[in-house]
Enzyme design. Sequence first.
Site, PDB file in Angstrom:
ATOM      1  CG  HIS A 350       3.177  30.945 -16.072  1.00 32.37           C
ATOM      2  ND1 HIS A 350       2.681  29.812 -16.814  1.00 32.37           N
ATOM      3  CD2 HIS A 350       3.898  31.744 -17.122  1.00 32.37           C
ATOM      4  CE1 HIS A 350       2.949  29.902 -18.005  1.00 32.37           C
ATOM      5  NE2 HIS A 350       3.619  30.861 -18.348  1.00 32.37           N
ATOM      6  CE  LYS A 536       0.436  18.439  -7.354  1.00 30.27           C
ATOM      7  NZ  LYS A 536      -0.246  19.025  -8.668  1.00 30.27           N
ATOM      8  NE  ARG A 537      10.459  21.714  -8.172  1.00 31.53           N
ATOM      9  CZ  ARG A 537      11.523  22.706  -8.173  1.00 31.53           C
ATOM     10  NH1 ARG A 537      11.615  23.172  -9.410  1.00 31.53           N
ATOM     11  NH2 ARG A 537      12.275  23.108  -7.310  1.00 31.53           N
ATOM     12  CE  LYS A 542       3.674  23.445  -7.198  1.00 27.40           C
ATOM     13  NZ  LYS A 542       2.863  23.389  -8.037  1.00 27.40           N
ATOM     14  CB  THR A 644      -0.200  21.150 -16.778  1.00 15.77           C
ATOM     15  OG1 THR A 644       1.101  21.198 -15.857  1.00 15.77           O
ATOM     16  CG2 THR A 644      -0.280  22.469 -17.464  1.00 15.77           C
ATOM     17  CE  LYS A 648       1.465  17.149 -18.254  1.00 14.56           C
ATOM     18  NZ  LYS A 648       2.676  17.896 -17.323  1.00 14.56           N
TER      19      LYS A 648
END
Length: 797
Positions: A350, A536-537, A542, A644, A648
Amino acid sequence: MEQLTKEQFIKDFKAQLHTDYLVDNNEATAEEHFRTLGKLIKRYVMSDWLRRRDEIVKEQKKTAYYFSIEFLPGKMLQTNLLNLGIYDLVTEALADINVDLTVLVEAERDMALGNGGLGRLASCFMDSLPTIGAPGFGNGIRYKYGLFKQRIVNGYQVELPDAWLPSEGSVWETKKPHSAVDVKIYGSVYLAPQEDGALKPIYENVKTLHAVPYDVIQIGFNNGVVNNLRLWDVELPEKYELDYQTLADRRRVEDITSFLYPDDSSRDGQAMRLIQEYFMVSAGLQTIVASYAKMQLPMAKIHEKVAVHINDTHPAMAVPELMRILMDDYGVKWDDAWATTTQVMSYTNHTVLSEALEKWDTGLFKEIVPRIHQIIGEIDRKFVKEWAGKVDTGIIDRTRIVQNNQIHMANLAIIGGHSVNGVAKLHTELLIEDVLKEFYVLFPEKFNNKTNGIAQRRWSQIANPGMSALLDDLIGKGWRSNIHELSELEELLTRSDVQTSFYQVKQANKQKLADYVKKTLDIDLPIDAIFDVQVKRLHAYKRQLLNVMHIIKLYQDLKDDPGLEMTPRVFIFGAKAAPGYHFAKSVIKIINELANLINYDTSLNDKLKVVFLENYNVSLAELIVPAADVSEQISTAGKEASGTSNMKFMMNGALTLATLDGANIEIKDAVGEDNIVIFGMDKDAVYAHYDKHDYNSRAIYDSDPTIKRVVDAFIDGTIPNTHYEGHEIWDALISYNDEYFLLEDFTDYAEKQAYISELYQDKPIWQAKVIKNIANSGRFSSDDTIEGYAKDIWGII
Ligand code: GL7
């Protein structure tokens, strides 16, 4: 389940309330109502559940077991009602007796036995497996505390324990003491030669843990199939109680299933984590092999009936543990055991971040799982022997399991299984070309891609009832069971009444979120502004900080010229930082202080708002995602395996602002370049910097006054109360050469943001893009993803 009527349901509901709580309907608390409904649901599916079990045993169906250290289901009430096909009936029946279903939904606690995307994906799969009718079960740990509860105090993240589990247990689980097994840890083991020449392991001074399973129902969508997620809890074995005499000894055992991710900065913490991994793997495999044994088929052919999936590296000990069980408990010879084990096991990677590929000190292994340590040593020895002379020794040195006194769990999972998959096309390519390229030389046939997906029912029907009703009107209800029917919207992209309807739904969802923000943070959000969301985390790759830099620029622009025409924006963040991740916590502090600065500055005339929503979790995502206009997916290209939330948001009609990373690329392929906004370096450009070592953030900073001004805002007092954090960030960007290339991507990012502002003004064009995204989101259904696993990897359908 049997056909249910409203009258019957009401009767059942009241009777259950009486039985459990000795209370009348109008006196019961929301919590009591919720648990009563949960119990009824379980009662209703019981016959399906039992039938499912019997059918698998009788027909000897091949079954897949998804081993994962994380599952992140969130709440289950609505999903269970929907999948059972009684959502409307129950809503109406409850209303008839003055009970509001939404209040019951509130009463359920989020089950947060996971961190982020990886755990959430596991839960989406748990929903999809029964939905496609596949015999697939989860295997994990029943943590007493989920991922920490995040509070923001003075702008800082504070972590509190998340005691999600009521003392009576979760209403969705069934304890199965009769299926309990013992797991042995510590002690020592030696191999005693037997008369027949075999070696028998003799254990000394072991500690025995009692593993008790709790099965959580997983209901398929409208098909009468019920699977389960098996979560293991630890108990003290009565038989061995003398081993645990002090309260401290006992607590230490109980702690094994207390926390997801115990603090592993100490050796004690690491030991705890390793025990968790072994505990879950051993308990799961022992029961799986025992139920296979009942079929009376040859042990060396267990792969014909059993598939075990290693979700990320945490359950990789499944490989040596299955070897152990087959050899030590069932007398299978090494070669036969190895041949079948490698056919049973498969592994998903992952992440490309090397720090996330687990490595364990061999000493720790030897101490805690001595027999597993032996078996791994033997697997490693045989691996080296097998490849010696066939490939370059460098390759063997770098792919073997034991290197420099460390056990490489990914290597174990790859060598010990028949399949390795990445989670998006680009990610799989990167595994093959870069991260795992030497494994690809050895085992090219093992590699395959399975792009992630989402349980679309939760992310459309449950999270966005307004949009769902509109879809029913426009294209009929077929999309609810066949998500690909969303493509019928393609015909309607430019119809102005349709556009208006989607716009109205979005505005209503934005209002709902705005109400929540008002209630929790006392901030007024203008819903005619663009709701621009990054949830998100919190992680440097990111790039929440890139988003922050852009907000600073807008702030500076508005301060320079208060009359500036600008499409109003609301920037929404939600993110938890790992407790030990200092930099990430500094970013949270910066966001909160920037929000304070901006939200109360009346000179900005409501053109800019920033909110940080605390304790981002699945339930909050269900509120936020349907309210987003813009979905920020801005990781450095090559770093986000898939993502993901991007899927959404797309399904809920947000436009994606993205780098060409992870599944963003496949979203672009699905909607076409005009319906997504792409910016920044692609993976090749990023890799070119790695190859040439030519990135120089200071040069960009020195030569671009806009960027310089933005970056300096971190240290020049612009953002109050962030002296320390501001310097830390400035240093990361300039002194330490900006590891994730924020400065290089900034200009394009800001330009594309300006383009979005402009685009949003043109409602027909914007709305056509919104509808185009929804129309093409069906391809990211986790039902389809799991079908790929079930067919190609596990061979169970
Ligand atoms: C992750 C990846 O970072 C994320 O991109 C991916 O979508 C997800 C599911 O495959 O797995 N890997 C990881 O360790 N976490 C993820 O979310 C926590």
